[in-house]
Structures are given as structure tokens and as C-alpha cells.
Design an enzyme around this catalytic site. Structure first.
Site, PDB file in Angstrom:
ATOM      1  CG  HIS A 361     -80.870  37.137 -22.900  1.00 45.45           C
ATOM      2  ND1 HIS A 361     -81.720  37.538 -22.194  1.00 45.45           N
ATOM      3  CD2 HIS A 361     -80.914  38.089 -24.170  1.00 45.45           C
ATOM      4  CE1 HIS A 361     -82.588  38.396 -22.887  1.00 45.45           C
ATOM      5  NE2 HIS A 361     -81.876  38.742 -23.793  1.00 45.45           N
ATOM      6  CB  CYS A 673     -83.624  42.807 -33.979  1.00 49.95           C
ATOM      7  SG  CYS A 673     -84.317  43.590 -32.529  1.00 49.95           S
TER       8      CYS A 673
END
Ligand code: PEP
Ligand code: MG
Length: 753
Positions: A361, A673
Site C-alpha cells: 500500500h 480499480c
């Protein structure tokens, strides 16, 4: 045996330089195996040979002189075959080569094993014996285990060695990691270290030696005081013997033990934290080697005391405001979103992390912020990097320390060219994102991770395809209240209205943790993550749902997305909670419409439940980052297996194609996405499969739009049917690359060497 192995690895790990590491290796192995000789050869890539780097038993004058090509001599043979060679009578082996300088003819038996790190042969470890005998199975196994363990440590020592050589100002070092966020940057290292970690203290020279000594004394005094207090508190509850331990601690902290030694190092020019860490390490290494249980246990005590003193020293330095260089390259073991957020955006130009990979992330965050990043640099000795000039090449996954002038100029030129391309593509940003034959692809952006966004992309996008709500949660010291969340979500919804904003419910777990809600698990990506957490904590989910609904009042552009869904029950429960939240708000007089509800397709199990899901939700959003990780069983955070993580794997492409077809049949809109949607090649493949909505980090928009505008729908459909007929990743990658060349789109791909 295990204990010996552990100790040798530990000692090598603590070595100050490559030479010291090699010297420990040969000496300790010879002693452990009781052989006449132990030597280590390292591979020199430039000269394509193995060089004798250290030996105990052969003539020392041969070090650095004896070199063997792969396949040459016994050592070269081990290196070439990448397997051990265990022979009784080395001299009569067809590959034996004689080097007068080693005095080698005296040794009959030979056992050589390759040192391999991530499929790359780093060198060869050899033991030899005068007497004619075959090394036993156990000995061979020991040396193989040793070499496998040393490989990782050696890579580290090799890079440290490269750094040590950097004391010569003309020398540069080139290190490879994982390309985590594209772009290139020239800057200066700013090292972030986890607090109270003795292994991660950067080396620095103190400005004022006397002040540094004073700082140390104060920190030691504080710890002595803490220990005294702890002893007093426990006095009535512990035995006399245990009480005595506290006295031992006081003595250890005394001048004669730690204090004086650390002070001496400070006076030699090391700052207090580093001097302390070295002294503690030395004591620990020594104590762990002695054959006395009592003393061995004291190693843990010394380490603990060291940590305490370090914590006091760091408290002191943390209180001072850090001075970031104008072009800061943030270097750290593991960098968190919060650490990134602390640095003024105009000073941050690059990021280097020891852990993590391109789909971690923090890498996604770096991409969203348009900051080049190299990760998975597990062997980088960060403690010596503070202030080092460096180049981060996020395209090639490369880090160049102390670049020489010619390389610097080359990179300056490449950066300029890249900027020119970006501004050229920027001029197309107001044009529609449609294929050359007029098919419209809706481009949306992913938000939430980026602390801020450059420009105002709302005019050239179709909305927010993924708002990750985790970051606002990470920026708080506790769960944000309903009011706080409502304000944050309202800002987001209002900022993009009337365009739709897809808000994802909290997706923590995996590599996203909240400081106030830690989740410690052996397999975090297979554990308590996403909707699994929020359904177990309906109070957290309800607050979030109500905040989202309230924030959307009068705007009606909210869509809600559920992450990490595995089963129909999870969707049904979440859907019921959503109805309840709507009911509660209506009771309070808030005007709420039921927003469209979607699920993320990221756990492979949902691929086989699309029909059941289609009757329950309004849209699907493919989370390719996790879908790829789970389909291929490749931890998206693990640099070691990153080369296996590839969207062009035929299995991944088939799964994505299947989802597109099924969604069409079921009449449910499906978007993507994950990071794949923001990659020009990925975007074209997805368009060819039939996806019409792609959501990506804002900096990727220009390249994806440019790619879409230069192809026809028929062209990309043909590409998809061609790649789906292939069975291997290599063929697929090659075909895609050829097609990109034909379409003159190679300039949109990350540059290769
Ligand atoms: C994904 O998994 O593709 C995704 C978009 O979610 P995240 O990267 O936040 O896990
Ligand atoms: Mg995900």
C-alpha cells in the site's frame, strides 16, 4: 549444529565490512567442520569469474589473485553447475586446476557448495582436507545450509562493502530492488528509523562531543532511575534472588560496563545512539557465544537495557524538529503512510524502503503522490545512508548511491525527457477518453491514499472509482467519530459532485494497520481483513455507514463498496446493516436515498458466485491487486516472490476475461480499480475484454488516456483473443510488447535498459 549455524550467521550479520564478514565465515566454518582449509570465492559479474576473497589454510597471498571462470577448475564447476561437489581425490579430477600461489596440491578432499541468493550465484564456499576422504553426508548438508543462510547476509555485506568503498569520493554504488513507483529522482537520503531498534541506528558524527557524552549520561541515569523504581515497586513481591538481578542491571549500566565503552566511542567520533548500539551488539555477540546458560541469558538483558537507553536518547532527538533536505529521498525499513505525510510535499522527491514491493500500500500511495519509489531493498545498510546523495530510479527498480558526474547528467537528461512527455500528454487531457473508433471508456480516479491532489482533475474524469477510507483512519489516534467521518466524507463527495464517488468501507488488515487497533497475525493477507473485521465490529461499520450516508445528503453521488468479500452471507449482513443505518438516519429526519451498493472482486471465490452476487448488489469492482495476489498465491508485500506477481499470467487474464463476460451476461456493471487499470498495457487489455470503467491513481490518467485514444476497440479485442490463446507468461509479455510497438505506444511504457 543448529546452534553453531545460528551463531555464525549472527556474527557475520554483525560484521562491519565485507572483508570482516568473509574472514568470520572462513574461520568459523573451518573450526566447526574441523577441516584444514576453508575458502570463499565471490563472483565478479563484470569480469565473469570467481575470485578467491578469503581463505584460512591456503596461502594468504593468493587472496584476490586466484580467479576462475565459470566451469573452470573445481570452484568454477560448482559455480557453473550451481550444485555441490564432494570429491575424495581432487587432484585427479578432470576439472582440477593448479594454482601455485595457493599451495593447493597438499589437499586431497574437496567439498564446494554454491552460495545462491534469489537464483543468482554469489560465490562458492569450499572446505578441503589433507587426508583422502569423502566428506560425510552430514558435513555436506551443514555446508549447504551454511551457504544458503549466508547468501542473504552476504548480499547485505556486499552492499555494505560497496558502501565502504564509497569513502573514495569518486566511487558510486548501484543497488537493485523492486520498481515500486515510476519516475526518477535525484536527491539526498533522509533515513527514518523505528524507535528503540538497536539494529537500525544510523551512523552519524556528533556536532558537539561533550554534549553528546552528556546526553548519554543523562539517558543512562534515566534508565537507572526507572530500574530503581521498578525494583522498589516489586520489592515485596519478588524473591531476594530476583531482587539481586536489578543490582546486576545497575552494574551493567555502570561506567565500568556499558557507560565507559560507549563514551570512548563517542570521543572517537560516533554519535551516542550509534556508539551505544555497537557496544551492546558486541556484548550480546560475545555473551551469546559462551557455553553458560546464565551468561547467555544476560545477553537478552543487555539488549533490553540498551533498548531502554536508546529510547531515552531518541526521545531527546525526536523532540528536535527534523531538518529535511530540499530534495529528500525518504529511506526506511518499512515506511508508513503517516511517515510519508510528515514530510512537506515540496521537499519529498523519492522513496526507498527495505521491505514491501510494488503492490504494497505504501507503493500505491507513492504512485498516487507521483513519487518514484524503489522497495524490497532488503540488503541495503540504511544505517550508513543519512545524507548520502542518491538517484532513485523507480522504472528500473534501481538505487544509485553517490552517482558520478556522467551518470548524474544522464539521469538529469532522462528526467527532463520524461517531464517533456508528461507535459505533451497533459495537453490531451481535456480530450475524451475514447478509442480511435469512438468507444468511450470512463476514467475515474482512486483517492483517499493521496494526502492531496495536484490540479483539479474533476473536469477530465468521470468520478472517483475508489475512495480508500483507511487513510483518514490512519491519521487519527483512535477511530474517528461519526461527526469527524461525516466531515471528511462530505468534503470528498462535495469536491466531486455531481460525479459519482465510490466509497469503500474500511479495509484494514493485511499491510494496513491502525496504530490504535493492531492486528498481529502470521498470515495477515489471509486473515482478519476488510469486511471480515468490520462485520465482527458492527459498531465500527455502522458509524462509518451512517457517516457516509449523512455526508451524501442532498448530493446523492455516493456509492458504497465492500472490500474482501468472500461469501454471500457477508454481503447480506452488510446490506442489512446498510438498511438499518438508512432507517436510523431517516428516523433522525435526514433525507437519505439508498446508495448503489457494490462488492470488490478480489477474493477468487467470488468469481464463482457472480450470479448470486448480481441479485444482491448493483455493481462489481475488480480489485486486481488482491485478485492477482490470491489467484497466484503471491504475497503482494513480499519482494522475494515479486517476480511471480504478474497480471499477464494466463490464469489472471482468463479470470479477468471471465468476470467481464459474466458481468455482461448478468447485466451488472464491472469496473477495475486495482493498479492494473492505471497501467497503459493493462488498460488496453481490460478495454479489449469489455471493461468500460477504469479507476486509477491520478498521475496515471494521462498515459492511459493517450493509450486508449491511439487504438481501436477492434484492435484491442483482437489483442485479447490473441493473448488468451497463449499459455505462457513469456509469450504473452512478448506479444503484448510487439503489439505496443506496432501501435507506436512503447514510449508510454516504463523505460527499459
Ligand atoms: C485491490 O486489491 O486491487 C484494491 C484496489 O484494493 P487495495 O489495493 O486497497 O487492497
Ligand atoms: Mg484490495
Amino acid at each position: 549444529m543448529l546452534e553453531i549455524l545460528r551463531r555464525i550467521v549472527q556474527e557475520v550479520n554483525g560484521a562491519r565490512s565485507l572483508d570482516a564478514a568473509l574472514s568470520i565465515i572462513v574461520r568459523r566454518i573451518r573450526k566447526a567442520m574441523q577441516t584444514d582449509v576453508c575458502s570463499v570465492y565471490l563472483r565478479d559479474d563484470e569480469r565473469d569469474c570467481f575470485i578467491l576473497m578469503d581463505t584460512i589454510g591456503l596461502n594468504a597471498s593468493a587472496i584476490g589473485q586466484v580467479t576462475l571462470k565459470p566451469g573452470e577448475g573445481l570452484v568454477g564447476l560448482v559455480g557453473q553447475r550451481e550444485e555441490p561437489l564432494n570429491i575424495e581425490e581432487a587432484l585427479s579430477h578432470s576439472h582440477f586446476r593448479y594454482f601455485a600461489e595457493t599451495g593447493e596440491e597438499r589437499y586431497s578432499s574437496f567439498l564446494g557448495v554454491p552460495i545462491i541468493h534469489q537464483r543468482r550465484v554469489l560465490g562458492v564456499l569450499v572446505v578441503q582436507q589433507r587426508e583422502k576422504r569423502q566428506f560425510g553426508e552430514g558435513e555436506e548438508a551443514f555446508l549447504i545450509t551454511m551457504a544458503a543462510q549466508l547468501a542473504g547476509v552476504l548480499v547485505h555485506a556486499l552492499s555494505t562493502g560497496a558502501l565502504a568503498r564509497l569513502s573514495d569520493p569518486g566511487t558510486q554504488a548501484l543497488l537493485n530492488g523492486i520498481a515500486a513507483a515510476p519516475g526518477m529522482a535525484i536527491g539526498e537520503a533522509f533515513v527514518v528509523v523505528p524507535s528503540a531498534n538497536l539494529e537500525a541506528v544510523p551512523e552519524r558524527v556528533p556536532d558537539d562531543i561533550e554534549a553528546e557524552v552528556l546526553r548519554l549520561r543523562e539517558a543512562i541515569d534515566c534508565v537507572r532511575h526507572d530500574i530503581r523504581q521498578a525494583a522498589e515497586r516489586l520489592a515485596s513481591r519478588i524473591s531476594e534472588q530476583e531482587q539481586a538481578l536489578f543490582d546486576v542491571y545497575q552494574q551493567m549500566l555502570g561506567d565500568a560496563a556499558l557507560g565507559n565503552e560507549v563514551e570512548k566511542r563517542i570521543r572517537e567520533g560516533q554519535w551516542a545512539p550509534y556508539a551505544l548500539s555497537r557496544v551492546v551488539q558486541r556484548h550480546v555477540n560475545y555473551l551469546e557465544r559462551v557455553d553458560d546458560n546464565y551468561l547467555r541469558e544476560r545477553a537478552a538483558d543487555i539488549r533490553d537495557l540498551g533498548r531502554r537507553v536508546l529510547a531515552h536518547l531518541q526521545k531527546d532527538s525526536e523532540a528536535r524538529k527534523p531538518v529535511y533536505p530540499d530534495r529528500t529521498i525518504l529511506v526506511g525499513d518499512e515506511i508508513s503512510a503517516a511517515q510519508l505525510g510528515e514530510i512537506p510535499r515540496d521537499k519529498l522527491v523519492g522513496l526507498v524502503a527495505l521491505r514491501g514491493s510494488s503492490t504494497s500500500h505504501v507503493a500505491i500511495l507513492a504512485r498516487a503522490m507521483d513519487i518514484p519509489a524503489v522497495m524490497g531493498m532488503s540488503d541495503l545498510p540504511i544505517s550508513r545512508l543519512a545524507g548520502t546523495p542518491m538517484i532513485v530510479d523507480g522504472h528500473r527498480g534501481r538505487l544509485i548511491l553517490r552517482p558520478q558526474q556522467d551518470l548524474l547528467v544522464r539521469y538529469e537528461n532522462m528526467i527532463e525527457e520524461e517531464q517533456a512527455l508528461t507535459s505533451m500528454l497533459e495537453s490531451e487531457q481535456s480530450l475524451p477518453s475514447e478509442t480511435s473508433d469512438g468507444y468511450r471508456i470512463r476514467l475515474m480516479i482512486n483517492t483517499g491514499l493521496a494526502v492531496e491532489m495536484s490540479g483539479s482533475p474533476a473536469a477530465r474524469i468521470d468520478g472517483v472509482g475508489l475512495y480508500r477510507t483507511e487513510v483518514p483512519f490512519m491519521m487519527h489516534q483512535r477511530f474517528p467519530s461519526e461527526k469527524e467521518q461525516t466531515r471528511i466524507y462530505r468534503e470528498q463527495l462535495q469536491g466531486f459532485a455531481p460525479l459519482p464517488v465510490v466509497m469503500r468501507t474500511l479495509d484494514i488488515g493485511g499491510d494496513k494497520s491502525l496504530p490504535y487497533f493492531p492486528i498481529e497475525e502470521d498470515n495477515p493477507f489471509l486473515g482478519w481483513r476488510g469486511i471480515r473485521v468490520t462485520l465482527d465490529h458492527p459498531e465500527v461499520l455502522m458509524v462509518q455507514l451512517r457517516a457516509m450516508l449523512r455526508a451524501a445528503e442532498g448530493l446523492d453521488n455516493l456509492r458504497i463498496l465492500l472490500p474482501m468479500v468472500t461469501s454471500i452471507e457477508e454481503v447480506d449482513t452488510a446490506s442489512r446493516l446498510l438498511d438499518r443505518a438508512i432507517g436510523e438516519l431517516r428516523d433522525d429526519g435526514v433525507r437519505v436515498e439508498r446508495p448503489l451498493l457494490g462488492v470488490m472482486l478480489e477474493v477468487p471465490a467470488v468469481i464463482y458466485q457472480l450470479e448470486a452476487l448480481s441479485t444482491r448488489v448493483d455493481f462489481f469492482s475488480v480489485g486486481s491487486n488482491d485478485l492477482i495476489q490470491y489467484l497466484l498465491a503471491v504475497d503482494r508485500n513480499n519482494a522475494r516472490v515479486m517476480s511471480l506477481y504478474d497480471a499477464c499470467q494466463p490464469a489472471v487474464l482468463r479470470a479477468l476475461d471471465h468476470i467481464a463476460r459474466e458481468s455482461r451476461r448478468l447485466n451488472v456493471s464491472a469496473s477495475v480499480c486495482g493498479e492494473l487499470a492505471g497501467d497503459p498495457v493493462g488498460a488496453l487489455l481490460l478495454t479489449g475484454m469489455g471493461y468500460r470503467v477504469l479507476s486509477m491513481n491520478a498521475p496515471n490518467l494521462s498515459r492511459v488516456r493517450a493509450a486508449i485514444r491511439r487504438v481501436s476497440l477492434e484492435g484491442v479485442q483482437n489483442l485479447v483473443s490473441d493473448v488468451l490463446a497463449l499459455h505462457s507468461l513469456t509469450e504473452t509479455r512478448e506479444l503484448v510488447y510487439q503489439r505496443m510497438k506496432e501501435w507506436e505506444l512503447v514510449h508510454l511504457l516504463p523505460p527499459r535498459d
